[in-house]
Structures are given as structure tokens and as C-alpha cells.
Design an enzyme around this catalytic site. Sequence first.
Site, short mmCIF file in Angstrom:
data_model
loop_
_atom_site.label_atom_id
_atom_site.label_comp_id
_atom_site.label_asym_id
_atom_site.label_seq_id
_atom_site.Cartn_x
_atom_site.Cartn_y
_atom_site.Cartn_z
N ASP A 201 0.81 -1.22 0.00
CA ASP A 201 0.00 0.00 0.00
C ASP A 201 0.84 1.27 0.00
OD1 ASP A 201 -2.25 -1.69 0.16
OD2 ASP A 201 -1.86 -1.91 2.29
N HIS B 72 -4.58 -2.77 -5.77
CA HIS B 72 -4.01 -1.51 -6.22
C HIS B 72 -5.16 -0.58 -6.58
CE1 HIS B 72 -0.02 -3.15 -6.41
NE2 HIS B 72 -0.31 -4.02 -7.36
#
Length: 335
Positions: free
Chosen positions: A13, A43
Site C-alpha cells: 500500500d 491496487h
Amino acid sequence: MPSTVVVGGFFGDEGKGKIISYLALHDNFSIIVRGGAGPNAGHTVIDGKKIYKIRMLPSGFLNKNSKVMIGPGVVVNPKILLKEIKEFGVSKRAFVDRNCGIIEDVHINQDSKGRLKEKIGSTGSGTGPANAERAMRTLKLAKDIDSLSSYLEDVPNAINEAINSNQNVLVEGTQGTHLSLWHGTYPFVTSKDVTASAICSDVGLGPKRVDEVIVIFKSYVTRVGTGPMDNELTPEETNKKGWAEVGTVTGRTRRAAEFDYELAKRSVMLNSATQIAITKLDVIFPDCSQKTSYDSLNADAKSFIKNIEEKLNVPVTLIGTGPSIHDVIDRRTKV
Ligand code: IMP
Ligand code: MG
């Protein structure tokens, strides 16, 4: 013509989706290939008003001239993959290696309860149990699955042939270095190594064929799930700083801490970083929001970047200044 590998430097992340889609649109890769674990990755790509959440396809899919591929080291959930191929309209240019492992309901069930869920905080995507079964050599492969037959490809051959004929290849990693099964905070890690070497192995790219390794760090550290995290802020402090985030796959709140130079140094070493990308600079320095030139950054932001370069001894070539894929400072020609 270079091959570029992009990996996360912290706990996932870091904003890989955004940096990768920026590179995909600007550098015109003939192939964008994904290594890493599986659909435990999420994503987010924001292009204008459009928000894409991707778990299986490479996040560089926005460039319509690029083929998008998944390497044999990645375990695939066919339902998620086929849904994304349809949703993103890439059926003519999406390819799956015939040796990708297949996630089935049994793996998802095992991953959604008990020790994996409660102690490790797994994403419940079935990725870990599928990798375990692959090690037992009982896992089904993509070539055994009818619904994938029209997408099968020899991905290692395709990318090596492309490089042989001087075409650009972008290799995407998933998760982050400190979630690596070998190098991370075991047992609070994912089910594979996810450093640059492993990502290259996932797609069949040998170590002598890699030109650039871009390691991505967010301007602060976040971690979703359990496991150690130095200097962790309380949820109140996290909120106050505006660093509260929720996970793309699990919707869980991410834990947060200030930028960690020790973790970053180790990532630079483990991945042999040639470049660093820093994301979300605008979150720690709001007046840098959407800036696209380094000169327009304020003095504090510049010294933050300079400090990273001095401490890690690697140039910061890309800087994210907002959620959109266009909010990027690209210093690659100037360093
Ligand atoms: P698993 O990979 O689903 O087994 O989860 C193991 C650990 O890695 C958990 O702490 C997850 O939250 C974390 N994890 C796995 N994939 C990602 C990712 O893509 N981003 C952030 N954390 C992840
Ligand atoms: Mg993610």
C-alpha cells in the site's frame, strides 16, 4: 531499452498502482507483467474521475498499447481475473502464464478463518493456502482451467523475446518488502518472498536482465493486519495527521507511523534499488498538492526528499503529490 522492476519498500500500500500507471502511460512499455503473491494485493488507480480497484491484472493496464501479463509465480483467482478483464476491456491484450497456480473456494475458506485470519490477519483471499498447496505439488494450474484457455501464454518467453528485440518491459511487484516470507516480520508476512529478485523470478526474468529497480515508499508507513510496527501512532494521532486509510482488499483500517529510515535502508539493500519513488507527499505537506515540478515544492518538502536521498544514497526520481496518476513529479531526466 530497459527493463524496470517496481516494488514496495514498506508493508504494501505504498501507492504502487499510481506510480506504475504513471510509468505505463509515460514510458510506453510493450509488456507490463505482474509478479508477486496473488489477489491479496489491491491496487488503486485514479484517472480523472475514474477509480479502478485492481487485484489480479497489472495496474499498468491503462496504456492501451501494452500487453498485460501475469507471471507463473502468481496465484490466480479466475473469477476475479475474468471480471477484471471484462470490466477493463483488455481481453485482446491480457495473458496468463500457463503455469500460474489457481485459487479455488477451498483455499478461500481456509484463509478466512482460524489462525491465518485471526493471528496473521490474512486478507482471506486464498493466496496463502494456494501457495501452500503449490509447495505440496497438488495445486491446479492455469492450463487445467477451461475458462482461461484463450488467455494462456508462455510469459517468461514473451518478456525475454520482447527485451531481445529492444522493447521496454515493466515488471510490477505486489505487497511490500517487509511482508516478504523470507525478509519480513515473520510470521506476520505474506506467503511468498516479494522483493525485486522474487518478483523477477515470478515472471521469468533473470538477474542480469534487470536495468532499473524502483522501490516505492509512502511518505509515512502504514500496515494493515497484525504484526510489529515501530513507533506506531494511536488511531487518534493517525486521524489527526490525516493518515487514516482503509485497505483496498479488506476494508480494514491501516495502522500508521512516521517514515521509517531503518526499514527503508533495508529495503534499498534487499531490492538493490536504483531509484526511489515517494508517494503521498501532499498528505504530509498539503501545499505540495498536485505539484508537478520539484522547484515548486516548499522548503520543508524539499528537505524531506533531500534527507531521504542522503540517508539512503539513492536518487528520488518520482514523487507523488496527489491521488491522480497525473499528480507526479518526474525527475528522471534531471538526476
Ligand atoms: P495474506 O497475504 O493474505 O496471507 O496476508 C498476510 C499479511 O500480509 C496480512 O497482514 C495482510 O494484511 C498483509 N498483506 C497481504 N497482501 C497485502 C497487500 O497487498 N497490501 C498490504 N498488506 C497485505
Ligand atoms: Mg494495496
